[in-house]
Design a protein around this motif. Structure first.
Motif, mmCIF file in Angstrom:
data_model
loop_
_atom_site.group_PDB
_atom_site.id
_atom_site.type_symbol
_atom_site.label_atom_id
_atom_site.label_comp_id
_atom_site.label_asym_id
_atom_site.label_seq_id
_atom_site.Cartn_x
_atom_site.Cartn_y
_atom_site.Cartn_z
ATOM 1 N N UNK A 1 0.853 -1.185 0.000
ATOM 2 C CA UNK A 1 0.000 0.000 0.000
ATOM 3 C C UNK A 1 0.886 1.230 0.000
ATOM 4 N N UNK A 2 0.352 2.341 -0.453
ATOM 5 C CA UNK A 2 1.078 3.612 -0.420
ATOM 6 C C UNK A 2 0.055 4.742 -0.451
ATOM 7 N N UNK A 3 0.254 5.730 0.399
ATOM 8 C CA UNK A 3 -0.663 6.873 0.402
ATOM 9 C C UNK A 3 0.101 8.136 0.765
ATOM 10 N N UNK A 4 -0.335 9.248 0.197
ATOM 11 C CA UNK A 4 0.219 10.552 0.518
ATOM 12 C C UNK A 4 -0.718 11.245 1.500
ATOM 13 N N UNK A 5 -0.185 11.610 2.648
ATOM 14 C CA UNK A 5 -0.988 12.190 3.715
ATOM 15 C C UNK A 5 -0.720 13.688 3.789
ATOM 16 N N UNK A 6 -1.745 14.526 3.639
ATOM 17 C CA UNK A 6 -1.534 15.981 3.722
ATOM 18 C C UNK A 6 -1.212 16.409 5.145
ATOM 19 N N UNK A 7 -0.207 17.275 5.282
ATOM 20 C CA UNK A 7 0.187 17.771 6.606
ATOM 21 C C UNK A 7 -0.503 19.113 6.822
ATOM 22 N N UNK A 8 -1.768 19.043 7.174
ATOM 23 C CA UNK A 8 -2.521 20.269 7.458
ATOM 24 C C UNK A 8 -2.183 20.803 8.845
ATOM 25 N N UNK A 9 -1.761 19.880 9.713
ATOM 26 C CA UNK A 9 -1.392 20.246 11.083
ATOM 27 C C UNK A 9 -0.326 19.278 11.577
ATOM 28 N N UNK A 10 0.793 19.807 12.071
ATOM 29 C CA UNK A 10 1.848 18.961 12.613
ATOM 30 C C UNK A 10 1.365 18.325 13.915
ATOM 31 N N UNK A 11 1.658 17.040 14.063
ATOM 32 C CA UNK A 11 1.280 16.389 15.317
ATOM 33 C C UNK A 11 1.063 14.900 15.157
ATOM 34 N N UNK A 12 0.536 14.296 16.198
ATOM 35 C CA UNK A 12 0.311 12.850 16.234
ATOM 36 C C UNK A 12 -0.961 12.469 15.498
ATOM 37 N N UNK A 13 -0.864 11.439 14.664
ATOM 38 C CA UNK A 13 -2.036 10.827 14.049
ATOM 39 C C UNK A 13 -1.889 9.315 14.207
ATOM 40 N N UNK A 14 -2.846 8.564 13.687
ATOM 41 C CA UNK A 14 -2.747 7.111 13.713
ATOM 42 C C UNK A 14 -2.843 6.559 12.305
ATOM 43 N N UNK A 15 -2.018 5.561 12.023
ATOM 44 C CA UNK A 15 -2.139 4.788 10.797
ATOM 45 C C UNK A 15 -2.898 3.525 11.186
ATOM 46 N N UNK A 16 -4.047 3.337 10.551
ATOM 47 C CA UNK A 16 -4.969 2.266 10.939
ATOM 48 C C UNK A 16 -4.992 1.205 9.853
ATOM 49 N N UNK A 17 -4.684 -0.033 10.235
ATOM 50 C CA UNK A 17 -4.681 -1.168 9.320
ATOM 51 C C UNK A 17 -6.041 -1.851 9.397
ATOM 52 N N UNK A 18 -6.965 -1.364 8.527
ATOM 53 C CA UNK A 18 -8.331 -1.847 8.518
ATOM 54 C C UNK A 18 -8.867 -1.838 9.942
ATOM 55 N N UNK A 19 -9.393 -2.934 10.469
ATOM 56 C CA UNK A 19 -9.911 -2.957 11.842
ATOM 57 C C UNK A 19 -8.990 -3.730 12.783
ATOM 58 N N UNK A 20 -7.771 -4.055 12.319
ATOM 59 C CA UNK A 20 -6.960 -5.014 13.051
ATOM 60 C C UNK A 20 -5.857 -4.382 13.884
ATOM 61 N N UNK A 21 -5.185 -3.406 13.358
ATOM 62 C CA UNK A 21 -4.059 -2.801 14.069
ATOM 63 C C UNK A 21 -4.037 -1.304 13.814
ATOM 64 N N UNK A 22 -3.370 -0.586 14.707
ATOM 65 C CA UNK A 22 -3.148 0.836 14.483
ATOM 66 C C UNK A 22 -1.889 1.245 15.229
ATOM 67 N N UNK A 23 -1.280 2.318 14.772
ATOM 68 C CA UNK A 23 -0.035 2.760 15.385
ATOM 69 C C UNK A 23 -0.006 4.289 15.389
ATOM 70 N N UNK A 24 0.447 4.863 16.511
ATOM 71 C CA UNK A 24 0.630 6.309 16.617
ATOM 72 C C UNK A 24 1.890 6.712 15.869
ATOM 73 N N UNK A 25 1.776 7.731 15.019
ATOM 74 C CA UNK A 25 2.936 8.251 14.280
ATOM 75 C C UNK A 25 2.960 9.761 14.421
ATOM 76 N N UNK A 26 4.126 10.346 14.098
ATOM 77 C CA UNK A 26 4.254 11.799 14.117
ATOM 78 C C UNK A 26 4.219 12.306 12.687
ATOM 79 N N UNK A 27 3.234 13.131 12.374
ATOM 80 C CA UNK A 27 3.044 13.667 11.025
ATOM 81 C C UNK A 27 3.678 15.050 10.941
ATOM 82 N N UNK A 28 4.751 15.148 10.155
ATOM 83 C CA UNK A 28 5.402 16.449 9.967
ATOM 84 C C UNK A 28 6.119 16.472 8.624
#
Length: 380
Positions: free
Chosen positions: A63-90
């Motif tokens: 998979x590959x996606x471009x995520x717009x950085x409208x606001x710097x900070x923590x978001x989550x990358x969610x793997x369907x309904x199974x897993x998710x991980x906190x990341x820093x978007x900047x």
């Protein structure tokens, strides 16, 4: 499907044309199902905002996606309904692999640790995420160990007391590790992820020093630091407004007949105010205890009021019917957004005892502590 893909492509091109900062997140998912999706999500409780998403290729599992950085900070990358991980978007592209669909015969909510391949900010996110993961795994281990050895305890209350004490020890260790990470990684913006999960009043000196260091080392940090201090100020003001001894803030809700009612309609008696929801196990476990207390109370002096924060009215009505509570019932149509902000709680059940003068007498009480608070309020 073709129209949806085209819309995503056009949105991406438009953002790029406008000079929008984009971060690429890519990786592989080992086990997938039809239409499997990975998403970038920002949670602003209780709302969820999807920033970007990508279908996992059924052949390559990539998979590959471009995520717009409208606001710097923590978001989550969610793997369907199974897993998710906190990341820093900047400004760091990331590579994140997931296991995906749980293939075990018995599926339990215990996803594996997810590692981020990124830069310095996400290096700290990895440490923070692993700390939370290890704490969660340790809690599971403690629960399993004390349950398997329950016959060695004098009573179930004793087993629960030992389990709670061990949980508290884990929390102390987790907080100590957070303080260590904040002290030694205050040269990167993602330290704010940890700081936002610490009690400011208890860690004021450490946090102030860390934020001063961050402000000096990161040109982009100042707006986030200013916002953090403003939020702490507002939080303190809101807490003071709902502290014990303060006037209970009024709010509106629908009763079981669909009529709009106010909390103030019930004041003048001692009021037991219970915020709950149909999906909340601990809330529903508390109801039988409340029934026993309610049966012993004089309803001319004491009023019980349970207010649901269910997002769907039908869910509330169904649970209310199943539980057959004999006291007053209510539902807030906005899933509790406003009342949770007003009363400063983010977990339920949240039960308050309000005295006959309309002031908060006790907060966050359960079980026999409710009875004791009622008796003390009546005898005040």
């Amino acid at each position: 499907m073709k129209k949806s893909i085209l819309a995503v492509i056009l949105l991406t091109l438009n953002l790029c044309a406008q000079g929008q900062q984009m971060v690429n997140v890519k990786g592989h998912v080992k086990f997938i199902s039809d239409g499997f999706k990975v998403s970038a999500v920002r949670y602003v409780y209780p709302d969820k905002i999807e920033l970007a998403s990508a279908l996992v290729d059924p052949n390559t599992h990539a998979y590959s996606m471009n995520v717009p950085v409208e606001e710097i900070g923590q978001i989550q990358i969610v793997c369907d309904k199974w897993q998710q991980v906190n990341v820093w978007l900047e400004d760091e592209n990331m590579e994140i692999d997931f296991r995906g669909v749980d293939t075990a015969k018995v599926r339990i909510n215990n996803p594996p640790y997810v590692h981020i391949k990124g830069g310095r900010n996400n290096e700290l996110m990895n440490l923070a995420n692993y700390l939370s993961y290890q704490n969660y795994q340790s809690m599971i281990s403690i629960s399993q160990s004390t349950f398997k050895n329950k016959d060695k305890f004098a009573s179930e209350e004793g087993r629960q007391a030992v389990t709670t004490a061990l949980y508290n020890g884990l929390t102390d260790r987790e907080n100590a590790t957070k303080r260590y990470l904040v002290e030694h990684y205050a040269d990167r913006n993602s330290v704010l992820f940890l700081i936002n999960r610490m009690n400011y009043d208890k860690n004021k000196q450490l946090i102030d020093e860390a934020l001063a260091q961050l402000r000096a080392s990161s040109p982009s940090a100042s707006p986030m630091i200013d916002r953090y201090y403003q939020e702490q100020k507002e939080k303190k003001e809101r807490l003071e407004r709902v502290s014990v001894g303060s006037k209970a803030p009024d709010f509106s809700f629908q009763n079981e007949k669909g009529k709009t009612k106010l909390l103030s309609d019930y004041l003048g008696k001692v009021v037991v105010l219970d915020f709950w929801a149909s999906w909340c196990g601990p809330c529903r476990a508390e109801i039988p205890k409340m029934k026993k207390i309610y049966a012993d109370m004089d309803n001319k002096k004491v009023e019980f009021l349970s207010v649901s924060i269910d997002s769907k009215k039908d869910d509330w009505v169904k649970a209310m019917t199943e539980e057959a509570m004999a006291w007053k019932q209510g539902w807030v149509p906005d899933a509790g957004k406003e009342v949770m902000k007003t009363y400063m709680f983010n977990g339920i059940p949240f039960i308050l005892v309000i005295d006959k003068d309309g002031k908060i007498f006790r907060k966050n009480v359960r079980g026999e502590a409710i009875r004791k608070a009622i008796e003390e309020a009546l005898g005040k």
